[in-house]
Design an enzyme around this catalytic site. Structure first.
Site, PDB file in Angstrom:
ATOM      1  N   SER A 167      63.110   9.056  34.120  1.00 17.19           N
ATOM      2  CA  SER A 167      62.911   9.577  35.469  1.00 17.19           C
ATOM      3  C   SER A 167      61.725   8.887  36.115  1.00 17.19           C
ATOM      4  CB  SER A 167      62.636  11.079  35.359  1.00 17.19           C
ATOM      5  OG  SER A 167      62.111  11.570  36.565  1.00 17.19           O
ATOM      6  N   TYR A 189      57.605  18.416  31.368  1.00 16.92           N
ATOM      7  CA  TYR A 189      58.900  17.727  31.461  1.00 16.92           C
ATOM      8  C   TYR A 189      58.683  16.217  31.513  1.00 16.92           C
ATOM      9  CZ  TYR A 189      62.926  15.590  33.771  1.00 16.92           C
ATOM     10  OH  TYR A 189      63.965  14.752  34.105  1.00 16.92           O
ATOM     11  N   LYS A 246      59.794  12.879  28.881  1.00 19.95           N
ATOM     12  CA  LYS A 246      60.476  11.628  29.235  1.00 19.95           C
ATOM     13  C   LYS A 246      59.646  10.429  28.781  1.00 19.95           C
ATOM     14  CE  LYS A 246      64.150  13.320  30.878  1.00 19.95           C
ATOM     15  NZ  LYS A 246      65.395  13.146  30.139  1.00 19.95           N
TER      16      LYS A 246
HETATM   17  P1  NAD Z   1      72.194  18.547  33.734  1.00 18.14           P
HETATM   18  O1  NAD Z   1      71.377  19.685  33.258  1.00 18.14           O
HETATM   19  O2  NAD Z   1      73.222  18.781  34.757  1.00 18.14           O
HETATM   20  O3  NAD Z   1      72.874  17.815  32.483  1.00 18.14           O
HETATM   21  C1  NAD Z   1      72.303  17.814  31.203  1.00 18.14           C
HETATM   22  C2  NAD Z   1      73.396  18.195  30.229  1.00 18.14           C
HETATM   23  O4  NAD Z   1      72.866  18.180  28.888  1.00 18.14           O
HETATM   24  C3  NAD Z   1      73.957  19.610  30.451  1.00 18.14           C
HETATM   25  O5  NAD Z   1      75.365  19.544  30.469  1.00 18.14           O
HETATM   26  C4  NAD Z   1      73.448  20.409  29.262  1.00 18.14           C
HETATM   27  O6  NAD Z   1      74.358  21.435  28.893  1.00 18.14           O
HETATM   28  C5  NAD Z   1      73.334  19.332  28.204  1.00 18.14           C
HETATM   29  N1  NAD Z   1      72.341  19.604  27.139  1.00 18.14           N
HETATM   30  C6  NAD Z   1      71.043  19.979  27.272  1.00 18.14           C
HETATM   31  N2  NAD Z   1      70.484  20.125  26.051  1.00 18.14           N
HETATM   32  C7  NAD Z   1      71.441  19.824  25.138  1.00 18.14           C
HETATM   33  C8  NAD Z   1      71.473  19.773  23.729  1.00 18.14           C
HETATM   34  N3  NAD Z   1      70.411  20.112  22.990  1.00 18.14           N
HETATM   35  N4  NAD Z   1      72.616  19.392  23.108  1.00 18.14           N
HETATM   36  C9  NAD Z   1      73.721  19.062  23.834  1.00 18.14           C
HETATM   37  N5  NAD Z   1      73.737  19.103  25.174  1.00 18.14           N
HETATM   38  C10 NAD Z   1      72.619  19.475  25.828  1.00 18.14           C
HETATM   39  O7  NAD Z   1      71.149  17.419  34.248  1.00 18.14           O
HETATM   40  P2  NAD Z   1      71.401  16.090  35.065  1.00 18.14           P
HETATM   41  O8  NAD Z   1      70.863  16.293  36.434  1.00 18.14           O
HETATM   42  O9  NAD Z   1      72.788  15.626  34.876  1.00 18.14           O
HETATM   43  O10 NAD Z   1      70.383  15.128  34.334  1.00 18.14           O
HETATM   44  C11 NAD Z   1      70.791  14.326  33.239  1.00 18.14           C
HETATM   45  C12 NAD Z   1      69.562  13.634  32.662  1.00 18.14           C
HETATM   46  O11 NAD Z   1      68.907  12.884  33.690  1.00 18.14           O
HETATM   47  C13 NAD Z   1      68.518  14.578  32.096  1.00 18.14           C
HETATM   48  O12 NAD Z   1      67.981  13.993  30.923  1.00 18.14           O
HETATM   49  C14 NAD Z   1      67.461  14.623  33.184  1.00 18.14           C
HETATM   50  O13 NAD Z   1      66.190  14.894  32.652  1.00 18.14           O
HETATM   51  C15 NAD Z   1      67.545  13.226  33.757  1.00 18.14           C
HETATM   52  N6  NAD Z   1      67.109  13.125  35.158  1.00 18.14           N
HETATM   53  C16 NAD Z   1      67.698  13.915  36.101  1.00 18.14           C
HETATM   54  C17 NAD Z   1      67.261  13.833  37.439  1.00 18.14           C
HETATM   55  C18 NAD Z   1      67.876  14.714  38.501  1.00 18.14           C
HETATM   56  O14 NAD Z   1      67.275  14.879  39.556  1.00 18.14           O
HETATM   57  N7  NAD Z   1      69.069  15.270  38.293  1.00 18.14           N
HETATM   58  C19 NAD Z   1      66.221  12.952  37.794  1.00 18.14           C
HETATM   59  C20 NAD Z   1      65.664  12.150  36.804  1.00 18.14           C
HETATM   60  C21 NAD Z   1      66.107  12.246  35.493  1.00 18.14           C
HETATM   61  N1  UFG Z   2      61.398  20.024  48.986  1.00 15.10           N
HETATM   62  C1  UFG Z   2      61.271  20.943  49.998  1.00 15.10           C
HETATM   63  N2  UFG Z   2      61.900  22.141  49.850  1.00 15.10           N
HETATM   64  C2  UFG Z   2      62.644  22.469  48.760  1.00 15.10           C
HETATM   65  C3  UFG Z   2      62.768  21.519  47.721  1.00 15.10           C
HETATM   66  C4  UFG Z   2      62.116  20.306  47.860  1.00 15.10           C
HETATM   67  O1  UFG Z   2      60.610  20.671  50.996  1.00 15.10           O
HETATM   68  O2  UFG Z   2      63.174  23.585  48.692  1.00 15.10           O
HETATM   69  C5  UFG Z   2      60.765  18.694  49.137  1.00 15.10           C
HETATM   70  C6  UFG Z   2      59.746  18.351  48.099  1.00 15.10           C
HETATM   71  O3  UFG Z   2      58.479  18.828  48.445  1.00 15.10           O
HETATM   72  C7  UFG Z   2      59.845  16.827  48.065  1.00 15.10           C
HETATM   73  C8  UFG Z   2      61.314  16.558  48.379  1.00 15.10           C
HETATM   74  O4  UFG Z   2      61.785  17.732  49.023  1.00 15.10           O
HETATM   75  O5  UFG Z   2      59.063  16.279  49.103  1.00 15.10           O
HETATM   76  C9  UFG Z   2      62.169  16.282  47.147  1.00 15.10           C
HETATM   77  O6  UFG Z   2      62.004  17.354  46.213  1.00 15.10           O
HETATM   78  P1  UFG Z   2      62.965  17.532  44.953  1.00 15.10           P
HETATM   79  O7  UFG Z   2      62.516  18.772  44.238  1.00 15.10           O
HETATM   80  O8  UFG Z   2      64.372  17.444  45.360  1.00 15.10           O
HETATM   81  O9  UFG Z   2      62.663  16.225  44.092  1.00 15.10           O
HETATM   82  P2  UFG Z   2      61.292  15.700  43.455  1.00 15.10           P
HETATM   83  O10 UFG Z   2      61.099  14.319  43.976  1.00 15.10           O
HETATM   84  O11 UFG Z   2      60.197  16.653  43.628  1.00 15.10           O
HETATM   85  O12 UFG Z   2      61.658  15.700  41.898  1.00 15.10           O
HETATM   86  C10 UFG Z   2      62.747  14.952  41.396  1.00 15.10           C
HETATM   87  C11 UFG Z   2      63.306  15.645  40.139  1.00 15.10           C
HETATM   88  C12 UFG Z   2      62.271  15.633  39.047  1.00 15.10           C
HETATM   89  C13 UFG Z   2      61.791  14.247  38.829  1.00 15.10           C
HETATM   90  C14 UFG Z   2      61.316  13.594  40.098  1.00 15.10           C
HETATM   91  C15 UFG Z   2      61.009  12.140  39.855  1.00 15.10           C
HETATM   92  O13 UFG Z   2      63.640  16.978  40.418  1.00 15.10           O
HETATM   93  O14 UFG Z   2      62.868  16.101  37.863  1.00 15.10           O
HETATM   94  O15 UFG Z   2      62.346  13.654  41.081  1.00 15.10           O
HETATM   95  O16 UFG Z   2      60.733  11.467  41.017  1.00 15.10           O
HETATM   96  F1  UFG Z   2      60.762  14.285  37.948  1.00 15.10           F
END
Ligand code: NAD
Ligand code: UFG
Length: 336
Positions: A122, A146, A150
């Protein structure tokens, strides 16, 4: 190739499984459904152009992983907990699932002779960046548990690649994934109150919530609201297909940013969503959210060099596709 997709029933994993199948790969979903629904797997099967297998299992279960890894060419590792706020309250649960689970997975891969790994990292590993756009060699720093999980897992994978030259890994640092499959059949389904901006806006537009709280209107940005690099989940899924196809003997370990390279403010996203949905999104500006940075966007040039990939879908498509998913499934997979 046969690809084990840990966390494949989740938001990014589900779109990646469909993209893998479209490229002729055999995806096997390995998920414990701790943050996803079996309905997502049914929908993946409906959209995929070939069968996608499912193993219901936990990445902390070494024996079950060993069985699932038989004949696998590469692993994509999405399985983790991902809520920043929750990680501050429950750090041990995050260490156990995200770090402990990854160590068990790496051990199982080594035992099974599976040497290719794509890891979901991330942009959070950059913390509050010194400058934007962010390149992969920018300083790494964490601001919450968190983010620490990572960064630690990135380092563990790097150490393993150094110790085992046959082991290859791509550490994909996602910026802000949004949007949904254009069919509206799969998408992001956060339980409870969404932490992230796009699902919150969608829920306001569909009438499930009254008003968006904009966290801070006094950032040093053009309109005072936070600026992020939103990337369509379909583009992200395509990058994972490129990643598994890029890993080969001698590749080693590399970190790659996945973003568009363009910053979008909270208010710009609100306006784009209103246009795409034809709905009003009422909002009020409140205090900043603790731990948020003003601006964060990627320099995506390494992704072009290493993966031959760049993001194609624009903000309008992100909003249209998010809206199609949200309006067809107002309660997410619970609407099914
Ligand atoms: P998500 O929660 O939708 O998907 C994660 C999946 O992993 C889920 O289906 C959950 O059931 C499964 N899981 C969790 N722990 C497990 C375990 N111990 N064994 C088997 N399955 C397990 O999340 P996502 O948004 O699809 O994110 C996927 C990955 O990308 C994550 O590692 C997250 O940290 C990373 N990531 C997500 C974002 C975002 O904004 N969505 C941003 C940066 C990084
Ligand atoms: N925001 C609002 N209102 C809300 C939610 C978010 O104003 O209800 C704003 C935040 O302050 C930020 C922007 O919208 O300025 C984006 O916020 P998000 O929560 O959607 O995303 P972030 O960039 O804060 O975080 C995301 C993931 C994290 C990851 C990070 C890495 O959720 O897991 O990107 O850049 F670590």
């Amino acid at each position: 190739m046969k690809i084990l997709v840990c966390g494949g029933a989740g938001y990014i994993g589900s779109h990646t499984c469909v993209a893998l199948a479209a490229r002729g790969h055999d995806a096997v979903i390995y998920d414990n459904f701790s943050n996803s629904s079996p309905v997502a797997v049914e929908r993946i099967a409906e959209l995929a152009e070939r069968p996608v297998a499912l193993v219901e299992g936990d990445i902390r279960d070494a024996a079950q992983l060993a069985a699932a890894l038989e004949g696998v060419d590469a692993v994509i590792h999405f399985a983790a907990f991902k809520a920043v706020g929750e990680s501050c309250e429950q750090p041990l649960a995050y260490f156990e699932n995200n770090i402990g689970g990854s160590v068990t997975l790496l051990q199982a891969m080594e035992a099974a002779g599976v040497a290719n790994l794509v890891f979901s990292s991330s942009a959070t590993v950059y913390g509050d960046p010194d400058s934007v756009p962010i390149r992969e060699d920018a300083p790494l720093r964490v601001t919450n548990p968190y983010g620490r999980t990572k960064l630690v897992v990135e380092e563990l994978i790097g150490d393993l690649c150094a110790a085992r030259p046959g082991f290859n890994a791509l550490l994909l640092r996602y910026f802000n994934p949004v949007g949904a499959h254009p069919s509206g059949r799969i998408g992001e389904d956060p339980g409870g109150i969404p932490n992230n901006l796009m699902p919150y806006i969608s829920q306001v537009a569909v009438g499930a919530r009254d008003c968006l709280s904009v966290f801070g209107g006094d950032y040093p940005t053009p309109d005072g609201t936070g600026v992020r690099d939103y990337i369509h989940v379909m583009d992200l899924a395509e990058a994972h297909v490129r990643a598994v196809e890029t890993l080969r003997p001698g590749f080693g370990c590399q970190a790659v940013n996945l973003g568009t390279g363009q910053g979008v403010s909270v208010l710009e996203l609100v306006r784009a969503f209103e246009e795409a949905s034809g709905r009003k999104v009422p909002y009020r500006v409140i205090a900043r959210r603790a731990g948020d940075v003003a601006m964060c966007w990627a320099d995506p040039s390494r992704a072009a060099e290493v993966l031959g990939w760049r993001a194609r879908l624009d903000l309008q498509r992100m909003c249209e596709d998010a809206w199609r998913w949200q309006s067809a499934n107002p309660a997410g997979y619970r609407s099914a």
